[in-house]
Design an enzyme around this catalytic site. Structure first.
Site, PDB file in Angstrom:
ATOM      1  N   HIS A  48     117.674  45.741 -17.872  1.00 37.01           N
ATOM      2  CA  HIS A  48     116.921  44.547 -18.477  1.00 37.01           C
ATOM      3  C   HIS A  48     115.829  44.975 -19.128  1.00 37.01           C
ATOM      4  CE1 HIS A  48     115.274  40.673 -19.388  1.00 37.01           C
ATOM      5  NE2 HIS A  48     116.691  40.194 -19.027  1.00 37.01           N
TER       6      HIS A  48
ATOM      7  N   ARG B  28     111.595  35.444 -24.641  1.00 38.56           N
ATOM      8  CA  ARG B  28     111.646  35.969 -26.106  1.00 38.56           C
ATOM      9  C   ARG B  28     112.698  34.862 -26.923  1.00 38.56           C
ATOM     10  NH1 ARG B  28     114.788  40.811 -25.196  1.00 38.56           N
ATOM     11  NH2 ARG B  28     114.740  39.926 -22.921  1.00 38.56           N
TER      12      ARG B  28
END
Ligand SMILES: Cc1cc2nc3c(=O)[nH]c(=O)nc-3n(C[C@H](O)[C@H](O)[C@H](O)COP(=O)(O)OP(=O)(O)OC[C@H]3O[C@@H](n4cnc5c(N)ncnc54)[C@H](O)[C@@H]3O)c2cc1C
Length: 490
Positions: free
Chosen positions: A261, A284
């Protein structure tokens, strides 16, 4: 086949369904087994508390909404070369079939959880998805906690006393088997150990839901991906359960496919900690951007694999000793921070994100933000040089510039997050003793669901699809195991 002697139940009880692991896959299997008429479910959990890594899930669970027919195609794309270049066409069909089940049953999975009372009303678009389809609740409770606690509560209250038994601090160490006259091995139960009582046995059909091996740094991870040793992880440090399955003939697939990740928070108080908090992908999705030395360097909505790859090409930070870490900032403007409010307050409270006024940021950063605001507002037809086209709720500088506006900034680094590989299963979630593409040989009496399984995600799992696979294949395995328990065979 399932006579019980030395174990947690008496010989005359009807055959129970045995579930190993109390994460979302196990809980979904348990609920569905009881719904499907199982007389009892025994759930074994090695840890002191239930919930596994599932309880940590922070972004949400995927479910195709009305008119969304692109989920299958997105998942195929994300599975990448492992799917596209699968050597045999039979193996490819097998992989695609599992993806079809996953995506086609996603609306029912969301319906299943919603009907239980889990709030999944907020839908966002995560990296690698072409549509918004990742569901979470509107309040502050993260989706993992909301889903796991609801299922546990329902299991304890809905089916009557003694029907659901959760045994924590109990590790399943071995599968009990019998060999049929044709040589095929069938699973008849489990051997487990507790600190208090030592080794015991229980017979019944078994659903294996022990999760992945991202937290097994010095065990399975170093066996299958030695190159990743040294990266911190979001997963609890614990051994993977795969060897218990291979001991009865289960085949493994894609074990070297490990998801990194891109955004694990580096805690400024403890930058060298191995276990890290995930900076949820939705940060995000809602508009957060990534900066290195004050400049953007990637389309933040690219797949995790791609974003991680780009970060790991940057120069490594040197100060963390044995850990491999990078020095990248995640920045959310007021619009993105507001949209992610539930998460932000927690991260700020934890000291992982800091609030700063725009005017107090470094000059390079301020310049980057101004340029980005022009792209977001589409002034003079500007497009993003990094290729980003969805900007979430970014608002800074869209109408007017505000030096006094407060942004949230934290340091992030790539972390080992998820293991795509695992045991091969068929569309009934039966564990296979055959390689993908060969004539399928399901191991009777044994099912698996969740992160322990392989072949669905290929090169890269889409965000939100792990909770989904837990529910979809957990439910299939629970139903099948309940039928087997009723019929007294696997
Ligand atoms: C921080 C974080 C955030 C995430 N966010 C998301 C997200 O938003 N959306 C998404 O889709 N996915 C997310 N994921 C991934 C997802 O949470 C996991 O992949 C998924 O929950 C795995 O569920 P599981 O039921 O397969 O295993 P787990 O939830 O890990 O449960 C397995 C359980 O089995 C137990 N166990 C293991 N071996 C044995 C044994 N031999 N005997 C008895 N018990 C055993 C373990 O102790 C554990 O409790 C996230 C993961 C992390 C770490």
């Amino acid at each position: 086949m399932y006579n019980n002697h030395n174990n947690a139940r008496s010989t005359n009880d009807p055959v129970p369904v045995i579930i190993v692991g109390s994460g979302l896959a196990g809980l979904s299997a348990a609920y569905t087994a009881l719904q499907s008429g199982a007389t009892s479910v025994y759930m074994f959990e090695r840890a002191a508390k239930p919930g596994g890594n599932s309880i940590k899930a922070s972004s949400g669970i995927n479910g195709a909404t009305t008119g969304d027919d692109a989920f299958f195609a997105d998942t195929i794309r994300s599975a990448g070369k492992r799917l596209a270049e699968t050597a045999s066409s039979e193996a490819k069909v097998q992989r695609e079939h599992l993806i079809k089940i996953l995506t086609e049953r996603s609306p029912q999975a969301i319906g299943f959880l919603s009907d239980l009372g889990v709030d999944l009303s907020v839908v966002t678009q995560l990296g690698g998805h072409s549509r918004a389809r990742t569901h979470r609740g509107a309040g502050k409770t993260p989706p993992g906690v909301a889903i796991v606690s609801t299922l546990l509560e329902k299991l304890k209250t809905e089916f009557g006393k003694g029907k659901f038994r959760l045994l924590t601090g109990c590790e399943v160490t071995k599968l009990l088997t019998t060999t049929h006259s044709d040589g095929a091995v069938a699973v008849t139960g489990v051997e487990y150990k507790t600190e208090a009582a030592g080794v015991e046995m229980l017979r019944g059909p078994v659903v294996f839901a022990t999760g992945g091996f991202a937290g097994d740094t010095h065990g399975l991870l170093s066996r299958y991906r030695p190159d990743l040793s040294g990266l911190p992880s979001t997963n609890e440090p614990r051994p993977g359960g795969h060897d218990v399955l291979t001991a009865v003939g289960a085949r493994l697939v894609d074990m070297d496919s490990v998801q990194i990740h891109p955004t694990g928070f580096v805690d400024p108080q403890n930058p060298g900690a191995r276990l890290k908090f995930l900076a949820a992908e939705m940060l995000r999705g809602e508009g957060g951007i990534l900066l290195h030395e004050g400049k953007r360097f990637v389309n933040e909505l690219e797949t995790r694999e791609r974003v991680s790859e780009v970060i790991m090409k940057l120069p490594e930070a040197k100060e963390e000793g044995v850990l491999k870490q990078w020095d990248v900032r995640l920045l959310l403007d007021p619009g993105a921070a507001k949209a992610a409010e539930g998460h932000i307050s927690f991260y700020v409270w934890k000291g992982l994100l800091k609030k700063l006024k725009v005017k107090d940021l470094a000059e390079t950063t301020q310049k980057t933000l101004r340029e980005y605001a022009e792209v977001v507002s589409g002034r003079e037809g500007k497009v993003d040089g990094m290729g980003r086209r969805a900007f979430g709720h970014w608002s800074l500088g869209v109408k007017e510039w505000d030096d006094e506006a407060e942004v949230c900034v934290g340091r992030i680094t790539p972390i080992v997050h998820f293991t795509m590989g695992g045991v091969a299963i068929n569309d009934h979630a039966q564990v296979l003793a055959s390689e993908l593409g060969q004539e399928q040989k399901p191991i009777q009496g044994l099912w698996a669901a969740g992160e322990i399984t392989g072949a669905i995600h290929g090169d890269n799992r889409l965000g939100g699809s792990s909770l989904l696979e837990c529910v979809v294949f957990g439910r299939i395995s629970g139903e099948r195991a309940a039928l087997a328990a009723r019929d007294g065979h696997g």
